[in-house]
Design an enzyme around this catalytic site. Sequence first.
Site, PDB file in Angstrom:
ATOM      1  N   LYS A   1      14.017 -72.483  45.030  1.00 18.16           N
ATOM      2  CA  LYS A   1      15.363 -73.138  44.720  1.00 18.16           C
ATOM      3  C   LYS A   1      15.652 -72.706  43.206  1.00 18.16           C
ATOM      4  CE  LYS A   1      16.598 -75.983  47.804  1.00 18.16           C
ATOM      5  NZ  LYS A   1      16.254 -77.589  48.412  1.00 18.16           N
TER       6      LYS A   1
ATOM      7  N   ARG B   1      16.988 -82.317  44.187  1.00 15.28           N
ATOM      8  CA  ARG B   1      16.756 -81.312  45.330  1.00 15.28           C
ATOM      9  C   ARG B   1      15.221 -81.163  45.215  1.00 15.28           C
ATOM     10  NH1 ARG B   1      20.884 -76.498  44.568  1.00 15.28           N
ATOM     11  NH2 ARG B   1      20.725 -76.347  46.670  1.00 15.28           N
TER      12      ARG B   1
ATOM     13  N   GLY C   1      11.397 -79.633  56.949  1.00 13.85           N
ATOM     14  CA  GLY C   1      10.545 -80.931  57.170  1.00 13.85           C
ATOM     15  C   GLY C   1      10.036 -81.887  55.929  1.00 13.85           C
TER      16      GLY C   1
ATOM     17  N   MET D   1      11.153 -83.117  51.858  1.00  6.76           N
ATOM     18  CA  MET D   1      12.392 -84.149  51.587  1.00  6.76           C
ATOM     19  C   MET D   1      13.672 -83.417  51.564  1.00  6.76           C
ATOM     20  SD  MET D   1      12.875 -86.166  48.184  1.00  6.76           S
ATOM     21  CE  MET D   1      14.406 -85.344  47.731  1.00  6.76           C
TER      22      MET D   1
ATOM     23  N   ARG E   1      18.606 -67.132  48.670  1.00 10.09           N
ATOM     24  CA  ARG E   1      17.336 -66.895  49.111  1.00 10.09           C
ATOM     25  C   ARG E   1      17.219 -65.619  49.927  1.00 10.09           C
ATOM     26  NH1 ARG E   1      16.580 -72.251  52.385  1.00 10.09           N
ATOM     27  NH2 ARG E   1      18.461 -72.126  53.375  1.00 10.09           N
TER      28      ARG E   1
ATOM     29  N   HIS F   1      -2.994 -61.599  86.776  1.00  6.06           N
ATOM     30  CA  HIS F   1      -2.816 -60.299  87.187  1.00  6.06           C
ATOM     31  C   HIS F   1      -1.261 -59.560  86.948  1.00  6.06           C
ATOM     32  CE1 HIS F   1      -2.010 -56.800  90.102  1.00  6.06           C
ATOM     33  NE2 HIS F   1      -3.352 -56.325  89.610  1.00  6.06           N
TER      34      HIS F   1
ATOM     35  N   ARG G   1      -5.758 -41.966  82.619  1.00  2.00           N
ATOM     36  CA  ARG G   1      -6.756 -42.636  83.633  1.00  2.00           C
ATOM     37  C   ARG G   1      -6.641 -42.041  84.973  1.00  2.00           C
ATOM     38  NH1 ARG G   1      -3.896 -46.519  81.524  1.00  2.00           N
ATOM     39  NH2 ARG G   1      -4.755 -47.774  79.817  1.00  2.00           N
TER      40      ARG G   1
ATOM     41  N   ARG H   1      -9.438 -38.476  81.216  1.00  2.00           N
ATOM     42  CA  ARG H   1     -10.779 -39.032  81.444  1.00  2.00           C
ATOM     43  C   ARG H   1     -11.213 -38.995  83.123  1.00  2.00           C
ATOM     44  NH1 ARG H   1     -11.381 -45.446  80.739  1.00  2.00           N
ATOM     45  NH2 ARG H   1     -10.011 -45.409  82.581  1.00  2.00           N
TER      46      ARG H   1
ATOM     47  N   GLU I   1     -18.053 -46.498  74.016  1.00  3.27           N
ATOM     48  CA  GLU I   1     -17.676 -47.782  74.491  1.00  3.27           C
ATOM     49  C   GLU I   1     -18.931 -48.773  74.708  1.00  3.27           C
ATOM     50  OE1 GLU I   1     -14.977 -47.276  77.823  1.00  3.27           O
ATOM     51  OE2 GLU I   1     -16.207 -45.736  78.642  1.00  3.27           O
TER      52      GLU I   1
ATOM     53  N   SER J   1     -13.500 -40.978  71.467  1.00  6.16           N
ATOM     54  CA  SER J   1     -12.457 -41.600  71.804  1.00  6.16           C
ATOM     55  C   SER J   1     -13.106 -43.182  71.875  1.00  6.16           C
ATOM     56  CB  SER J   1     -11.468 -41.444  72.961  1.00  6.16           C
ATOM     57  OG  SER J   1     -10.499 -42.464  73.089  1.00  6.16           O
TER      58      SER J   1
ATOM     59  N   GLY K   1     -13.309 -46.545  73.338  1.00  2.00           N
ATOM     60  CA  GLY K   1     -12.608 -47.639  74.453  1.00  2.00           C
ATOM     61  C   GLY K   1     -12.843 -48.861  73.948  1.00  2.00           C
ATOM     62  N   THR K   2     -12.094 -49.401  72.965  1.00  2.00           N
ATOM     63  CA  THR K   2     -12.397 -50.598  72.606  1.00  2.00           C
ATOM     64  C   THR K   2     -12.226 -51.883  73.366  1.00  2.00           C
ATOM     65  OG1 THR K   2     -10.033 -50.797  71.633  1.00  2.00           O
ATOM     66  CG2 THR K   2     -11.662 -49.992  69.976  1.00  2.00           C
ATOM     67  N   ASN K   3     -11.652 -51.742  74.511  1.00  2.00           N
ATOM     68  CA  ASN K   3     -11.596 -52.926  75.480  1.00  2.00           C
ATOM     69  C   ASN K   3     -13.221 -53.142  76.047  1.00  2.00           C
ATOM     70  OD1 ASN K   3      -8.951 -52.864  75.250  1.00  2.00           O
ATOM     71  ND2 ASN K   3      -8.538 -51.802  77.309  1.00  2.00           N
ATOM     72  N   ASP K   4     -13.822 -51.980  76.365  1.00  2.00           N
ATOM     73  CA  ASP K   4     -15.092 -52.291  77.002  1.00  2.00           C
ATOM     74  C   ASP K   4     -15.999 -52.321  75.790  1.00  2.00           C
ATOM     75  OD1 ASP K   4     -15.962 -52.047  79.538  1.00  2.00           O
ATOM     76  OD2 ASP K   4     -15.026 -50.100  79.806  1.00  2.00           O
TER      77      ASP K   4
ATOM     78  N   CYS L   1      -8.513 -45.704  72.193  1.00  2.00           N
ATOM     79  CA  CYS L   1      -7.496 -45.655  73.354  1.00  2.00           C
ATOM     80  C   CYS L   1      -7.563 -46.982  73.834  1.00  2.00           C
ATOM     81  CB  CYS L   1      -7.632 -44.503  74.552  1.00  2.00           C
ATOM     82  SG  CYS L   1      -9.549 -45.037  74.857  1.00  2.00           S
TER      83      CYS L   1
ATOM     84  N   TYR M   1      -6.487 -40.597  65.117  1.00  4.24           N
ATOM     85  CA  TYR M   1      -5.063 -41.113  65.675  1.00  4.24           C
ATOM     86  C   TYR M   1      -5.503 -42.412  66.253  1.00  4.24           C
ATOM     87  CZ  TYR M   1      -7.656 -39.783  70.153  1.00  4.24           C
ATOM     88  OH  TYR M   1      -8.443 -39.814  71.215  1.00  4.24           O
TER      89      TYR M   1
HETATM   90  P1  ADP Z   1      17.984 -77.947  51.654  1.00 12.96           P
HETATM   91  O1  ADP Z   1      16.597 -77.370  51.029  1.00 12.96           O
HETATM   92  O2  ADP Z   1      17.918 -78.641  52.725  1.00 12.96           O
HETATM   93  O3  ADP Z   1      19.104 -76.622  51.584  1.00 12.96           O
HETATM   94  P2  ADP Z   1      19.450 -78.226  49.134  1.00 12.96           P
HETATM   95  O4  ADP Z   1      19.000 -78.842  47.985  1.00 12.96           O
HETATM   96  O5  ADP Z   1      19.943 -76.926  49.211  1.00 12.96           O
HETATM   97  O6  ADP Z   1      18.772 -78.923  50.248  1.00 12.96           O
HETATM   98  O7  ADP Z   1      20.857 -79.198  49.599  1.00 12.96           O
HETATM   99  C1  ADP Z   1      21.578 -79.022  50.581  1.00 12.96           C
HETATM  100  C2  ADP Z   1      23.154 -79.130  50.252  1.00 12.96           C
HETATM  101  O8  ADP Z   1      23.409 -79.984  49.302  1.00 12.96           O
HETATM  102  C3  ADP Z   1      23.669 -77.865  49.508  1.00 12.96           C
HETATM  103  O9  ADP Z   1      23.684 -76.695  50.350  1.00 12.96           O
HETATM  104  C4  ADP Z   1      24.745 -78.229  48.932  1.00 12.96           C
HETATM  105  O10 ADP Z   1      25.663 -78.201  49.882  1.00 12.96           O
HETATM  106  C5  ADP Z   1      24.540 -79.677  48.559  1.00 12.96           C
HETATM  107  N1  ADP Z   1      24.125 -79.789  47.326  1.00 12.96           N
HETATM  108  C6  ADP Z   1      23.084 -79.741  46.609  1.00 12.96           C
HETATM  109  N2  ADP Z   1      23.153 -79.988  45.302  1.00 12.96           N
HETATM  110  C7  ADP Z   1      24.466 -79.968  45.138  1.00 12.96           C
HETATM  111  C8  ADP Z   1      25.293 -80.002  43.897  1.00 12.96           C
HETATM  112  N3  ADP Z   1      24.549 -80.140  42.577  1.00 12.96           N
HETATM  113  N4  ADP Z   1      26.482 -80.003  43.711  1.00 12.96           N
HETATM  114  C9  ADP Z   1      27.086 -79.924  45.112  1.00 12.96           C
HETATM  115  N5  ADP Z   1      26.546 -79.974  46.307  1.00 12.96           N
HETATM  116  C10 ADP Z   1      25.168 -79.580  46.210  1.00 12.96           C
HETATM  117 MG    MG Z   2      19.805 -75.623  50.579  1.00 13.60          MG
HETATM  118 MG    MG Z   3      16.301 -79.673  53.968  1.00 10.18          MG
END
Ligand code: ADP
Ligand code: MG
Ligand code: MG
Length: 969
Positions: free
Chosen positions: A35, A105, A114, A116, A349, A471, A579, A693, A828, A847, A849-852, A915, A935
Amino acid sequence: MAQAEAATAGQATAKKWVYRFEEGLADMRDLLGGKGAGCAQMTRAGLPVPPGFTITTEACNAYYEAGKQFPPGMWDQTLEALRDLERKTGKGFGDRNNPLLVSVRSGARISMPGMMDTVLNLGLNHDTVQGVIALTGNERFAYDAYRRFIQMFGRIVQDIPAERFDEVFEDAKHRHGAKQDTDLDAAALREVVAAFKDVVQRETGKPFPTDPIEQLRLAIAAVFESWMGKRAVDYRNFYKIPHDLGTAVNVQTMVFGNMGDDSGTGVAFTRDPNTGKNELYGEFLVNAQGEDVVAGIRTPMPISKMAEELPQAYSEFQQIAERLEATYHDMQDMEFTVERGKLYMLQTRAGKRSAPAAVKIAVDMVHEGLITREDALLRVEPDQVQQLLLPRFLPQAVWQARERDGFVTKGLNASPGAAVGKAVFDADRAQAMGQNGERVILVRPETSPDDVHGLIAAQGVLTARGGMTSHAAVVARGMGKPAVVGADDVRIDLRGRSFTVNGRTVNEGDWLSLDGSTGEVFAGQLATIEPNLAEEHELAELLSWADQVRRLGIWANADYPRDAERAREFGAEGIGLCRTEHMFMEEERLPLVQQMILAAPGAARAKAALGIDERRRELQARRMRQTEEHAPPDMVAADLAAEEAALANLEAKLAADSAWQQYKAALDQLLPIQRGDFKGLLKEMAGRPVIIRLLDPPLHEFLPKYDDLLVEVTELRVRGNDPARLAEAEKMLAAVNALREANPMLGLRGVRLGLLYPEINEMQVRAILEAAVELKREGVDAHPEIMIPLIGNTEELRRVETVLRAVAQAVQGEAGTQVDYKFGTMIEIPRAAFIADQIAEMAEFFSFGTNDLTQMIFGFSRDDAEGKFLGRYIEEKILAVNPFETLDRAGVGELICIAVERGRRTRPDLEIGICGEHGGDPASIAFCHAAGLNYVSCSPFRVPVARLAAAQAALQSKQAAGAKGEADR
Ligand code: ADP
Ligand code: MG
Ligand code: MG
């Protein structure tokens, strides 16, 4: 290092922990996180990014090293950057007249759901909220921002359960009769803010922190802490991401999408991530902030509608999207906000995409001059190619089926693709209906080899029992047929020809649609999209580039002309394995094959009793010696003729033997059938090599099962009413019993069969060469390659070769024409790999025969291993991967390298390929490239995958060589 730096902190040489967005460089991803690097690059490119700064991932690591303390200098640098931000924006952090608000952020190098979440609107308190009201004249907005801030800060930084806030909020909505969040007015939101503060006091025992600087310090520490939070650690463990990458923290000026109807927030891709179409794709929500779009509280509008609502911001966004692609040379996934008509970019991204989109985008970008062909080849996953070539259901058809209650059940997605047909409950019926041109789905409790003819005729298979290696699953995958297995809520009534599931009954003849990619089964005929490489223009083009780059040949394993045809359409350059036993299994042939097998031992005994073979060999040896120039004739011509006559006599005697007669009769009838088989295959592959074969599996596989026979014989004996059938069954039982082996995998099979019963091989070789001769007369260019399975020592090969070359000689002599054929062997058995130099004196090709080979090197019997312990081995990481899926480099691979090296030492132009099923696995293909094979041969359906994987292997080894060259310089 960190220590030393910490010691010098505060001095002029203090480590740099904080980068302003305009200081960051695109290649600082490791330091700034994805980010942070994205914001930095967009800022440098002059795009409208709210000003901000990034605290580095190194700071996060140093925080842990220092015992959860900000490293020396970091906080000072943060405050300095904050003052910069105030200067840039003309606002003051905590200033009640003109307050600066920021977002905090998290952002690691790798995007990690998952971890923050983001805290927005940081810097608000009872004072600054007044400033926001004064500046915007919008009290509602100010309190909405404030309550969001407390909610996010409380949940994310202070670990207060989200429900505590949700309860209060829902209660307020209820009391004010508000349906949506936006229905709450300023007064109501002010109440909510007060109630939220009470929640914080109650939950933490302390008042909500009002000092913005304190808020910022706590938020930054919370981001660092989240890196080692349980969710994040589990996630990294699962995806094998190292724990020492650390997360960066981005502090960024807030912009507001919730300032009214000229504001909003959105998420968009530069191209459609489902189809790859080059147009903006995404969603936009008016008068909203942050995650509202994703949260699904309100329904966003498609991004194209934004053109009508906010034309100015939209057209600017379009241009930015284009510039971002030009910068990153890839499809981007962007987050943005519009504040009172002005656009701000918040994130960019590389976007995730479907398989069709991945291919289309890669090829389009080459045509647009954004990337090279090599980039495009490296950017598509080989398995995505596979997905593109499977028949699939029209998405609308699936939705409609669900709506009209057409969902039947869900089992394991054992073999991908879509299949539509009438439910049929036994293999014979499936075959009969299939031969009438009807489409059927074979439904069985489970399948066995007895059902194979039904599977061949069916579009797909559904079983109630069995797992991914059952099977049905294994056979269906091999055939490229969709399979759903282990649908264990399905109750099958074989006698009643129906099944029930969830209160629904499906009878024979009812239409079913099964999706082997998802495991779902629907009632009725769902519309499908049939794959066609020629019509997948982008894919065809991408693969044509792959063909220019790869060094490995791509061949296919195919037993029938229709498989060969499919393989050729997909780009196969040869057949690496036909085969022949699969042809033996076909229904009308099986009785002949059984007759041959039942008579073979008796015939062999009769022949041995007459000593024919030995005397023939002797005679041949003498003839050879005589023709060799300097060898004195040790037998006069008359003697030779006499011996010839004696042998003819013996052969006439043998011809009168009844076992021999039956044996020969079966072989004679099989000959033209096999000739036809081979002719079809060779014709389909005209101009290309076809490896055939000779018979490989243990003979009992062609006979009824011992246990079944035993039951039948016992029953017949008890009933005593069908003596003829009893005699027949007893004879079969005796034969099967005689063939029983403790360990068939290591028993009488492969070349060993050919040595005991050479007439079977002779028949097959004759069929192959006669087919080639006939084709030659028809002007078709046939290139058969005859392959001997399961060689372990040179004498085995020498004996078979003598017999086979003689047959080939005879056939060509009779026809008065030469055939371009090769004689070679499978490697094989480990021993064969070690003596590859000697084997190559006779064999013109190898050839693997990598299974065997895998079975023998690991000492696993595949069926037993996959059924019993291999799953546990992989779960418990005793083995990292299934060696039957991905070739084991350390063991099997090492042995392959030995055989390649020794084989080519004897015969430099030795043709070498593999094969086994590994031939279609990208990681194994990379190995084959590195090992210098000619091949790989895989199932026809995997050919396109293999073409791409082989190209990637070539490109990657070129890159690695290049990198090494750099390093050496
Ligand atoms: P995540 O990794 O979950 O995408 P972000 O850091 O991208 O988290 O934040 C999620 C959302 O929060 C962004 O898509 C945006 O909509 C809002 N956000 C983050 N920073 C700002 C900011 N400086 N101004 C306005 N909205 C923001
Ligand atoms: Mg985001
Ligand atoms: Mg998030």
